[in-house]
Design a protein around this motif. Structure first.
Motif, PDB file in Angstrom:
ATOM      1  N   LEU A  20       0.818  -1.210   0.000  1.00  0.00           N
ATOM      2  CA  LEU A  20       0.000   0.000   0.000  1.00  0.00           C
ATOM      3  C   LEU A  20       0.850   1.257   0.000  1.00  0.00           C
ATOM      4  O   LEU A  20       1.864   1.334   0.690  1.00  0.00           O
ATOM      5  N   MET A  22       0.608   4.832   1.213  1.00  0.00           N
ATOM      6  CA  MET A  22      -0.191   5.606   2.145  1.00  0.00           C
ATOM      7  C   MET A  22      -0.274   7.069   1.702  1.00  0.00           C
ATOM      8  O   MET A  22       0.666   7.619   1.137  1.00  0.00           O
ATOM      9  N   THR A  34       4.601  -0.745   3.222  1.00  0.00           N
ATOM     10  CA  THR A  34       3.416  -0.956   4.041  1.00  0.00           C
ATOM     11  C   THR A  34       2.600  -2.065   3.388  1.00  0.00           C
ATOM     12  O   THR A  34       2.295  -1.990   2.201  1.00  0.00           O
ATOM     13  N   GLY A  36      -0.847  -4.638   3.747  1.00  0.00           N
ATOM     14  CA  GLY A  36      -2.106  -4.855   4.436  1.00  0.00           C
ATOM     15  C   GLY A  36      -3.055  -5.663   3.576  1.00  0.00           C
ATOM     16  O   GLY A  36      -2.728  -6.032   2.451  1.00  0.00           O
ATOM     17  N   TRP A  49      -8.986  -1.590   5.586  1.00  0.00           N
ATOM     18  CA  TRP A  49      -7.648  -2.151   5.366  1.00  0.00           C
ATOM     19  C   TRP A  49      -7.008  -2.459   6.708  1.00  0.00           C
ATOM     20  O   TRP A  49      -6.906  -1.585   7.567  1.00  0.00           O
ATOM     21  N   TRP A  50      -6.590  -3.702   6.901  1.00  0.00           N
ATOM     22  CA  TRP A  50      -5.850  -4.116   8.094  1.00  0.00           C
ATOM     23  C   TRP A  50      -4.376  -4.014   7.733  1.00  0.00           C
ATOM     24  O   TRP A  50      -3.901  -4.692   6.834  1.00  0.00           O
ATOM     25  N   ILE A  51      -3.650  -3.135   8.404  1.00  0.00           N
ATOM     26  CA  ILE A  51      -2.248  -2.854   8.112  1.00  0.00           C
ATOM     27  C   ILE A  51      -1.362  -3.642   9.065  1.00  0.00           C
ATOM     28  O   ILE A  51      -1.514  -3.545  10.284  1.00  0.00           O
ATOM     29  N   PRO A  56      -0.556  -3.672  14.903  1.00  0.00           N
ATOM     30  CA  PRO A  56      -1.320  -3.596  13.662  1.00  0.00           C
ATOM     31  C   PRO A  56      -2.426  -2.542  13.812  1.00  0.00           C
ATOM     32  O   PRO A  56      -2.853  -2.244  14.918  1.00  0.00           O
ATOM     33  N   PHE A  58      -5.764  -0.266  11.367  1.00  0.00           N
ATOM     34  CA  PHE A  58      -6.620  -0.325  10.198  1.00  0.00           C
ATOM     35  C   PHE A  58      -6.863   1.081   9.674  1.00  0.00           C
ATOM     36  O   PHE A  58      -6.640   2.066  10.369  1.00  0.00           O
ATOM     37  N   CYS A  59      -7.307   1.162   8.395  1.00  0.00           N
ATOM     38  CA  CYS A  59      -7.615   2.447   7.799  1.00  0.00           C
ATOM     39  C   CYS A  59      -8.575   2.262   6.631  1.00  0.00           C
ATOM     40  O   CYS A  59      -8.810   1.152   6.171  1.00  0.00           O
ATOM     41  N   ILE A  64      -5.188   5.916   1.589  1.00  0.00           N
ATOM     42  CA  ILE A  64      -4.291   5.165   0.717  1.00  0.00           C
ATOM     43  C   ILE A  64      -4.337   5.740  -0.693  1.00  0.00           C
ATOM     44  O   ILE A  64      -5.409   6.003  -1.225  1.00  0.00           O
ATOM     45  N   TRP A  67      -1.937   0.885  -4.762  1.00  0.00           N
ATOM     46  CA  TRP A  67      -1.528  -0.444  -4.304  1.00  0.00           C
ATOM     47  C   TRP A  67      -0.771  -1.171  -5.401  1.00  0.00           C
ATOM     48  O   TRP A  67      -0.868  -0.824  -6.574  1.00  0.00           O
TER      49      TRP A  67
END
Length: 73
Positions: A20, A22, A34, A36, A49-51, A56, A58-59, A64, A67
């Motif tokens: 990702l 960011m 990064t 996720g 999104w689980w980073i 850890p 999320f966002c 973002i 990708w």
């Protein structure tokens, strides 16, 4: 997008881990990367999104820019 980056709207939403870019970074990342994956919470009926990281977090898509798929053997 250029440099192999795709818009986040085209990212897989099936739990596949991806690299990702960011939103706080003006230039595409070089290293560290990064990583996720998209997760859907059926209880709240929301996806995010689980980073990976420590810890850890999320966002949402808004945080973002783009990708890329993970490199594979």
């Amino acid at each position: 997008m250029s440099g192999g980056w795709s818009p986040i709207s085209a990212a897989p939403r099936d739990g596949t881990p991806v690299i990702l870019w960011m939103a706080e970074d003006d230039d595409p990342p070089v290293l560290p990367l990064t990583v996720g994956y998209w997760i859907f919470n059926p209880r709240t009926r929301m996806g995010y999104w689980w980073i990976f990281g420590d810890p850890p977090h999320f966002c949402s898509d808004r945080l973002i820019r783009g990708w890329k798929p993970l490199l594979r053997d």
